[in-house]
Write a protein that holds these residues in place. Structure first.
Motif, mmCIF file in Angstrom:
data_model
loop_
_atom_site.group_PDB
_atom_site.id
_atom_site.type_symbol
_atom_site.label_atom_id
_atom_site.label_comp_id
_atom_site.label_asym_id
_atom_site.label_seq_id
_atom_site.Cartn_x
_atom_site.Cartn_y
_atom_site.Cartn_z
ATOM 1 N N LEU A 70 8.348 -6.011 -10.029
ATOM 2 C CA LEU A 70 9.047 -6.893 -9.100
ATOM 3 C C LEU A 70 8.150 -8.075 -8.773
ATOM 4 C CD1 LEU A 70 11.166 -5.832 -6.031
ATOM 5 C CD2 LEU A 70 9.558 -7.712 -5.827
ATOM 6 N N SER B 253 9.520 5.145 -0.434
ATOM 7 C CA SER B 253 10.153 3.826 -0.366
ATOM 8 C C SER B 253 9.621 2.979 0.779
ATOM 9 C CB SER B 253 11.669 3.984 -0.232
ATOM 10 O OG SER B 253 12.001 4.891 0.803
ATOM 11 N N SER B 254 8.883 3.600 1.699
ATOM 12 C CA SER B 254 8.313 2.890 2.850
ATOM 13 C C SER B 254 7.354 3.849 3.531
ATOM 14 C CB SER B 254 9.413 2.468 3.831
ATOM 15 O OG SER B 254 10.000 3.605 4.448
ATOM 16 N N TYR C 206 8.007 -11.030 -6.109
ATOM 17 C CA TYR C 206 8.594 -11.469 -4.843
ATOM 18 C C TYR C 206 8.241 -12.934 -4.627
ATOM 19 C CZ TYR C 206 10.675 -10.870 -0.252
ATOM 20 O OH TYR C 206 11.522 -10.954 0.834
ATOM 21 N N LYS D 112 11.809 -4.396 -0.156
ATOM 22 C CA LYS D 112 11.170 -3.514 -1.134
ATOM 23 C C LYS D 112 11.729 -2.101 -1.033
ATOM 24 C CE LYS D 112 6.588 -1.732 -2.415
ATOM 25 N NZ LYS D 112 5.135 -1.785 -2.107
ATOM 26 N N LEU E 262 9.096 1.570 -8.304
ATOM 27 C CA LEU E 262 8.463 0.372 -8.853
ATOM 28 C C LEU E 262 7.127 0.718 -9.489
ATOM 29 C CD1 LEU E 262 9.074 -1.928 -5.770
ATOM 30 C CD2 LEU E 262 10.125 -2.259 -8.005
ATOM 31 N N ILE F 123 2.372 -5.615 -1.245
ATOM 32 C CA ILE F 123 2.260 -6.228 -2.562
ATOM 33 C C ILE F 123 1.041 -5.619 -3.247
ATOM 34 C CG2 ILE F 123 3.389 -8.388 -1.898
ATOM 35 C CD1 ILE F 123 0.643 -9.725 -1.852
ATOM 36 N N VAL G 32 4.396 -4.566 -7.376
ATOM 37 C CA VAL G 32 4.977 -5.785 -6.814
ATOM 38 C C VAL G 32 3.922 -6.880 -6.858
ATOM 39 C CG1 VAL G 32 5.999 -6.872 -4.775
ATOM 40 C CG2 VAL G 32 6.440 -4.452 -5.256
#
Length: 763
Positions: free
Chosen positions: A238, A53-54, A240, A316, A326, A352, A329
């Motif tokens: 997604l 997730s990060s 953004y 995100k 995801l 992204i 993005v």
């Protein structure tokens, strides 16, 4: 004796384990730096523990989505968070969201037992508050909360948090607008539209909007969701939506659900969604994509691209942890919204996966250069309008109309004047571009003011016009002796502006000037209507898209659409491009990722050039019509990325148009020399450093490079060497382990010395 040797050995191991480039091992585990896109292949039998997730160093909110890779049939998995079993948080594939992370460093450990034996992978995870900061350095203060203006009630505390809320909106088949559903359980309005998603599902065009605060930023998340059947039609994509303009911060910003729905908002910052019709977010929502809008990713609220990237990163992460993984993005947005896409892709690869910028600028630092140039040039032009009619002004500025400089002066000169604060900001606060970014540039030790990345030392304005005969030698000399600069308060002064070598170096090394970073790893379709052919075009001159292209030396990660088609038409080829890129499989390093982006580019993403409605096969005609800039018209490169030039003497051979007296005047005005455009700029570096963190506010804002760390089990014969460029994660002390190691070494040495004063030895 054995005790002494043991102490010495442990101390030496601690020292070696803390050295840069050393692998971080724990019970058969090693930490590796994975690529920003894709992953490194696993050895047979090896497992990997990764935060998905990060980055492991930038987790927020107390939870993280993780994945244990390399599981085989018959394997038994156990995952611990600092000794606590959290295996139940994961699904059978080894993926899930682990919560309960404390602020600071946590350790996750995966132990897999099965036919291949027992394998262990440990990963340090650094968690930060959901209010931030994480990588942008100390929070800006004062900071005015605007949750009430955004319809979320009073702020809950000084970090401007608000209670989350959920609303549903139905799109009308008649008017095309979204309207709120006061009772989502009641029958939908009779004119509610039906939409077909990208995977062929036909569903009511009803959209859920989640409103919450992340990183002090009011965030709206919109996605197809039928509350009556409790089914979501999200396609795992997604979009953004980044906001426009450039402002100097100190307030939270205002938005409404309309911003995520793609409707021009009747409330909030006037720059937050002005270009919504060009983007057409409703079409993306109707296809099943999730759309996001957040106030601190509106440059008109806060013109700080690191805070923008930080907010994007945290939003995100929240989406992945709350809704699921995801597919990709895509960035969207115009003007300042385009800047954020370029800076995110250049400086924070992986945030992204593709960009669709509209009426773009490459970055804010080089755009500020034009603002400064326009201000000082227009002062000279407007003082003698008869001497400086429109054709001569354009020859000096390189623009297609003087409206460009006039609009820069009217709309953005406040970025250079500390007194031009928003009325809600308390008196005494300096509101300038550089003050908003003080964590990045630092302060002048002599004045205490934020250092400013603005320079025109040695610039000979109108040099190209002199050589073409568009202005006279007298015009050229008089202009350059009169133009001067702006002092730190934005006042006109006779002296030229000098940012200094250190500030110039910061701009290049940290990616404030884009093009030297990871930009070639992200597909981008840059759309720019041919505004240079219109009578009034404000500040959005078409030259900017080509500056990016020239910085990338024509690398085919960038497609330029000049003139047509409509900007929202870029989404379909971006999706096609990403689908081909994803089908090709993961890449293992930056070079292979950049090559894969080029290989995956579809025919639908070809460059386009439309002149007066006529499609032209090549882009050069559009570029020739796009104009240039004051620095390019002063002899600078088309890349527009030399922000401070090296100097050379004024030589007679270079200025045959000038008389001896004019040469003498020029030499007197430039005793240290004029720009040598053939030399690299002052402070230039070949590459900027990706994923820089200025910290979480717990230490002085010194940039540290983060890495995409994963934990792996050690396999005999496999490489365990960690990326030698890796530096400590944000939030920790880079000297803690070395300090402890040296302390242990000192104690061991002291314990090993024969000494009659050692009370332990005396016993």
């Amino acid at each position: 004796m054995r005790t002494r040797l043991g102490l010495v050995t442990l101390a030496l191991l601690a020292v070696v384990g803390s050295l840069p480039g050393a692998s971080a091992q724990s019970s058969g585990s090693v930490t590796l730096a994975a690529p920003w896109f894709g992953r490194l292949p696993l050895e047979p039998g090896q497992i990997e523990l990764a935060v998905t997730s990060s980055l492991a160093a930038t987790v927020t909110g107390g939870d993280a989505r993780i994945e244990v890779r390399g599981l085989q049939p018959g394997d038994r998995l156990r995952v611990e968070r600092d000794g606590t079993d959290v295996t139940s948080s994961l699904d059978p594939s080894g993926a899930g969201v682990v919560d309960g992370l404390r602020v600071g460093v946590n350790h996750l450990t995966a132990v897999v037992t099965g036919p291949a034996g027992t394998r262990r992978a440990t990963l340090a995870v650094t968690n930060h508050p959901i209010t931030g900061p994480v990588i942008s350095g100390p929070h800006q203060s004062p900071f005015v909360c605007e949750t009430e203006a955004s319809g979320l009630g009073p702020a809950l505390e000084d970090d401007c948090s608000a209670r989350p809320r959920v609303d549903w909106f139905a799109r009308s088949a008649v008017t095309g607008f979204f309207s709120p559903l006061t009772d989502p359980s009641a029958p939908y309005p009779p004119d509610t539209a039906t939409t077909t998603t990208s995977d062929g599902r036909s569903v009511p065009f009803v959209v859920r909007v989640d409103s919450l605060t992340i990183n002090r930023s009011i965030t709206r998340i919109a996605v197809l969701d039928d509350p009556q059947t409790r089914t979501s039609a999200w396609n795992k994509r997604l979009v953004y939506s980044f906001g426009q303009s450039c402002g100097t911060g100190h307030h939270q910003g205002v938005n409404t659900p309309d911003n995520a729905l793609g409707q021009v908002s009747s409330a909030g910052n006037p720059y937050d969604n002005a270009f919504a019709p060009f983007v057409d977010l409703p079409a993306q929502l109707g296809a099943g994509a999730m759309t996001v809008h957040s106030t601190l990713t509106i440059l008109g609220v806060d013109c700080n691209d690191v805070i923008s990237a930080e907010t994007l990163m945290m939003v995100k992460e929240h989406v992945i942890e709350t809704y699921g993984p995801l597919v990709h993005v895509v960035g969207s947005g115009a003007s300042g919204g385009a800047i954020q896409q370029y800076t995110a892709a250049n400086n924070y690869p992986g945030l992204i996966d593709a960009g669709a910028p509209i009426i773009s600028f490459p970055d804010m630092t080089t755009t500020l250069m034009t603002i400064g140039d326009c201000l000082v040039l227009d002062r000279v032009f407007n003082a003698d309008p008869l001497r400086w009619p429109e054709p001569k002004r354009l020859a000096v500025t390189g623009h297609r109309t003087s409206n460009i400089c006039a609009d820069w002066d009217a709309s953005y000169s406040s970025l250079l004047r500390p007194t031009a604060c928003d009325p809600i900001v308390p008196d005494g606060v300096r509101c300038t571009f550089q003050d908003d970014q003080v964590n990045l540039w630092g302060r002048d030790p002599a004045t205490g003011f934020a250092r400013r990345p603005l320079d025109n030392t040695g610039v000979l304005y109108g040099l190209v016009a002199l050589r073409s005969g568009a202005i006279t030698p007298a015009d050229f000399v008089d202009l350059n002796t009169a133009v001067g600069g702006l002092d730190i308060d934005g006042n006109f002064v006779d002296a030229r502006m000098d940012m200094g070598e250190e500030v110039a170096g910061i701009a290049y090394k940290t990616g404030r000037v884009t093009g030297r970073g990871a930009l070639t790893q992200t597909p981008v379709i840059d759309s720019h209507p041919n505004l240079d052919l219109l009578p009034v075009i404000d500040v959005h001159d078409a030259a900017r898209s080509y500056m990016v292209r020239d910085r990338l030396a024509g690398h085919r990660s960038l497609a330029v659409w000049q003139g047509a088609p409509y900007p929202s038409a870029g989404f379909a080829p971006v999706e096609e491009w990403l689908a081909a890129l994803e089908a090709a499989g993961p890449t293992i390093d930056d070079a292979s990722r950049a090559a894969a982006v080029v290989a995956a580019r579809p025919a639908s993403a070809a460059d386009k050039c439309t002149v007066l409605g006529v499609d032209v096969n090549e882009t050069e005609p559009c570029q020739s019509l796009a104009g240039t800039s004051p620095r390019i018209a002063a002899g600078g490169p088309l890349t527009e990325d030399v922000i401070k030039c090296e100097l050379e003497p004024v030589e007679e051979v270079d200025y045959p148009q000038l008389s001896a007296a004019q040469l003498a005047t020029l030499r007197a005005a430039f005793p240290e020399g004029v720009c040598d455009w053939d030399a690299p700029g002052v402070g230039e570096t070949a590459r900027s450093t990706p994923w820089l963190s200025w910290g979480d506010g717990s230490r002085p804002p010194t940039p540290v490079a983060l890495t995409n760390d994963v934990g792996r089990s050690v396999v005999a014969g496999a490489s365990t060497e960690r990326d030698a460029a890796a530096l400590p994660a944000t939030g920790g002390s880079r000297w803690l382990l070395p300090g402890l190691a040296l302390l242990a070494l000192g104690l061991a040495f002291h314990a090993s010395r024969p000494s009659q004063h050692n009370p332990l030895r005396a016993r």
